[in-house]
Design a protein around this motif. Structure first.
Motif, PDB file in Angstrom:
ATOM      1  N   GLY A  80       6.397   9.175  -1.403  1.00 52.41           N
ATOM      2  CA  GLY A  80       6.761  10.276  -2.432  1.00 52.41           C
ATOM      3  C   GLY A  80       6.184   9.956  -3.610  1.00 52.41           C
ATOM      4  N   GLU A  81       7.355  10.391  -5.004  1.00 53.53           N
ATOM      5  CA  GLU A  81       6.841   9.905  -6.246  1.00 53.53           C
ATOM      6  C   GLU A  81       6.926   8.851  -6.407  1.00 53.53           C
ATOM      7  OE1 GLU A  81       8.138  14.762  -6.739  1.00 53.53           O
ATOM      8  OE2 GLU A  81       9.167  13.186  -7.153  1.00 53.53           O
ATOM      9  N   VAL A  82       6.023   8.437  -7.408  1.00 51.24           N
ATOM     10  CA  VAL A  82       6.386   6.934  -7.913  1.00 51.24           C
ATOM     11  C   VAL A  82       6.542   7.339  -9.498  1.00 51.24           C
ATOM     12  CG1 VAL A  82       4.053   5.545  -7.782  1.00 51.24           C
ATOM     13  CG2 VAL A  82       6.001   4.614  -8.629  1.00 51.24           C
ATOM     14  N   GLN A  83       7.600   7.125 -10.677  1.00 46.49           N
ATOM     15  CA  GLN A  83       7.505   6.653 -11.860  1.00 46.49           C
ATOM     16  C   GLN A  83       6.426   5.184 -12.850  1.00 46.49           C
ATOM     17  OE1 GLN A  83      11.358   9.269 -12.874  1.00 46.49           O
ATOM     18  NE2 GLN A  83      11.543   7.714 -13.779  1.00 46.49           N
ATOM     19  N   LEU A  84       6.039   5.533 -13.187  1.00 47.13           N
ATOM     20  CA  LEU A  84       5.334   4.515 -14.112  1.00 47.13           C
ATOM     21  C   LEU A  84       5.720   4.048 -15.678  1.00 47.13           C
ATOM     22  CD1 LEU A  84       1.629   6.279 -13.076  1.00 47.13           C
ATOM     23  CD2 LEU A  84       3.545   4.441 -11.820  1.00 47.13           C
ATOM     24  N   LEU A 117       0.707  -1.031  -0.142  1.00 46.93           N
ATOM     25  CA  LEU A 117      -0.087  -0.294   0.645  1.00 46.93           C
ATOM     26  C   LEU A 117       1.025   1.380  -0.079  1.00 46.93           C
ATOM     27  CD1 LEU A 117      -2.494   0.744   0.175  1.00 46.93           C
ATOM     28  CD2 LEU A 117      -2.583   1.174   2.805  1.00 46.93           C
ATOM     29  N   MET A 118       2.153   1.489   0.700  1.00 47.64           N
ATOM     30  CA  MET A 118       2.728   2.354   0.859  1.00 47.64           C
ATOM     31  C   MET A 118       3.093   2.253  -0.748  1.00 47.64           C
ATOM     32  SD  MET A 118       4.679   1.244   4.513  1.00 47.64           S
ATOM     33  CE  MET A 118       5.722   3.087   4.341  1.00 47.64           C
ATOM     34  N   LEU A 119       4.095   1.611  -1.225  1.00 51.22           N
ATOM     35  CA  LEU A 119       4.675   2.048  -2.911  1.00 51.22           C
ATOM     36  C   LEU A 119       3.508   1.974  -4.350  1.00 51.22           C
ATOM     37  CD1 LEU A 119       7.082  -0.455  -2.070  1.00 51.22           C
ATOM     38  CD2 LEU A 119       7.656   1.915  -1.818  1.00 51.22           C
ATOM     39  N   THR A 120       2.292   1.845  -3.532  1.00 48.77           N
ATOM     40  CA  THR A 120       1.182   1.901  -4.686  1.00 48.77           C
ATOM     41  C   THR A 120       1.022   3.082  -4.931  1.00 48.77           C
ATOM     42  OG1 THR A 120      -0.161  -0.191  -3.659  1.00 48.77           O
ATOM     43  CG2 THR A 120      -1.115   1.161  -5.211  1.00 48.77           C
ATOM     44  N   PHE A 163      13.651  13.059 -13.197  1.00 46.76           N
ATOM     45  CA  PHE A 163      12.965  12.029 -13.937  1.00 46.76           C
ATOM     46  C   PHE A 163      13.029  11.306 -14.757  1.00 46.76           C
ATOM     47  CE2 PHE A 163       9.430  15.089 -12.588  1.00 46.76           C
ATOM     48  CZ  PHE A 163       9.252  14.302 -10.413  1.00 46.76           C
ATOM     49  N   ASP A 164      13.804  10.211 -14.456  1.00 45.08           N
ATOM     50  CA  ASP A 164      14.629   9.241 -15.442  1.00 45.08           C
ATOM     51  C   ASP A 164      14.412   8.571 -16.322  1.00 45.08           C
ATOM     52  OD1 ASP A 164      13.953   7.419 -13.424  1.00 45.08           O
ATOM     53  OD2 ASP A 164      16.438   7.201 -13.342  1.00 45.08           O
ATOM     54  N   GLY A 165      12.367   8.142 -15.693  1.00 46.18           N
ATOM     55  CA  GLY A 165      11.440   7.523 -17.200  1.00 46.18           C
ATOM     56  C   GLY A 165      11.564   6.191 -16.633  1.00 46.18           C
ATOM     57  N   VAL A 166      12.752   5.320 -15.093  1.00 40.22           N
ATOM     58  CA  VAL A 166      12.345   3.889 -14.914  1.00 40.22           C
ATOM     59  C   VAL A 166      11.200   3.620 -14.045  1.00 40.22           C
ATOM     60  CG1 VAL A 166      13.979   2.750 -13.235  1.00 40.22           C
ATOM     61  CG2 VAL A 166      14.828   4.064 -15.065  1.00 40.22           C
ATOM     62  N   PRO A 167      10.651   3.124 -14.682  1.00 42.01           N
ATOM     63  CA  PRO A 167       9.168   2.195 -14.147  1.00 42.01           C
ATOM     64  C   PRO A 167       9.614   1.991 -12.726  1.00 42.01           C
ATOM     65  CG  PRO A 167       8.722   1.708 -15.961  1.00 42.01           C
ATOM     66  CD  PRO A 167      10.639   2.438 -15.819  1.00 42.01           C
ATOM     67  N   GLY A 168       8.906   2.524 -11.907  1.00 43.00           N
ATOM     68  CA  GLY A 168       8.744   1.819 -10.455  1.00 43.00           C
ATOM     69  C   GLY A 168       9.548   2.326  -8.694  1.00 43.00           C
ATOM     70  N   LEU A 169      10.674   3.619 -10.224  1.00 39.90           N
ATOM     71  CA  LEU A 169      11.576   4.434  -9.385  1.00 39.90           C
ATOM     72  C   LEU A 169      10.911   5.178  -8.180  1.00 39.90           C
ATOM     73  CD1 LEU A 169      14.504   6.301  -9.801  1.00 39.90           C
ATOM     74  CD2 LEU A 169      12.366   7.615  -9.329  1.00 39.90           C
ATOM     75  N   VAL A 170      11.025   5.035  -6.756  1.00 44.20           N
ATOM     76  CA  VAL A 170      10.294   6.251  -6.175  1.00 44.20           C
ATOM     77  C   VAL A 170      11.008   7.011  -5.284  1.00 44.20           C
ATOM     78  CG1 VAL A 170       8.519   5.407  -3.416  1.00 44.20           C
ATOM     79  CG2 VAL A 170       8.585   4.085  -5.385  1.00 44.20           C
ATOM     80  N   GLN A 171      10.469   8.374  -5.533  1.00 46.98           N
ATOM     81  CA  GLN A 171      11.716   9.089  -4.895  1.00 46.98           C
ATOM     82  C   GLN A 171      11.181  10.620  -4.401  1.00 46.98           C
ATOM     83  OE1 GLN A 171      13.680  10.251  -8.222  1.00 46.98           O
ATOM     84  NE2 GLN A 171      11.793  11.467  -9.320  1.00 46.98           N
ATOM     85  N   TRP A 172      12.006  11.788  -3.140  1.00 43.18           N
ATOM     86  CA  TRP A 172      11.461  12.493  -2.732  1.00 43.18           C
ATOM     87  C   TRP A 172      12.303  13.127  -2.447  1.00 43.18           C
ATOM     88  CZ3 TRP A 172       6.393  14.272  -3.005  1.00 43.18           C
ATOM     89  CH2 TRP A 172       5.834  15.363  -2.419  1.00 43.18           C
ATOM     90  N   GLY A 173      11.884  14.418  -2.868  1.00 39.00           N
ATOM     91  CA  GLY A 173      13.034  15.596  -2.700  1.00 39.00           C
ATOM     92  C   GLY A 173      12.566  16.618  -1.470  1.00 39.00           C
ATOM     93  N   GLY A 174      13.236  16.761  -0.186  1.00 37.79           N
ATOM     94  CA  GLY A 174      12.228  17.917   0.466  1.00 37.79           C
ATOM     95  C   GLY A 174      12.700  19.420   1.492  1.00 37.79           C
ATOM     96  N   ALA A 175      13.238  19.430   2.055  1.00 38.11           N
ATOM     97  CA  ALA A 175      13.341  21.282   2.318  1.00 38.11           C
ATOM     98  C   ALA A 175      15.156  20.394   2.872  1.00 38.11           C
ATOM     99  CB  ALA A 175      12.679  21.539   3.079  1.00 38.11           C
TER     100      ALA A 175
END
Length: 115
Positions: free
Chosen positions: A55-59, A21-24, A71-83
């Protein structure tokens, strides 16, 4: 997130369902999907980028940045950038999890100095 298991131990951080659920991608649940199966809304108004609880997930059809800076276009990559120059990136590489974490704790000022 190793399906909730803590690597190298017999302990569990969370259930398999909670880890899933966290990664969906939750964009489709918020606004539904188009006939093509793509969510009607996307994170940052960028086709192929969704949001999950981490965070963000690339589809599958993610539009990479022109210079692949974020965003490098790799499906499944999860990332986040913060302060304060904080960042993490998670993806599977050759079937193994890879987690990159950077916490510089720097707040740049307009003049280039840190506070």
């Amino acid at each position: 997130f190793n399906k909730g298991d803590i690597p190298g131990s017999n302990k569990r951080l969370c259930s398999k369902r909670a880890a899933e659920l966290m990664l969906t991608n939750h964009c489709a649940e918020v606004a539904g999907c188009r006939r093509t199966g793509e969510p009607r809304i996307c994170a940052h108004n960028r086709r192929g980028v969704g949001l999950n609880l981490m965070g963000e997930v690339q589809l599958d059809r993610c539009e990479p940045d022109k210079n692949c800076l974020w965003f490098d276009g790799v499906p499944g990559l999860v990332q986040w950038g913060g302060a304060a120059t904080t960042f993490y990136k998670y993806q599977e590489v050759n079937g193994k999890p890879l987690l990159l974490i950077l916490f510089a704790q720097v707040l740049p000022q307009d003049d280039g100095r840190t506070c």
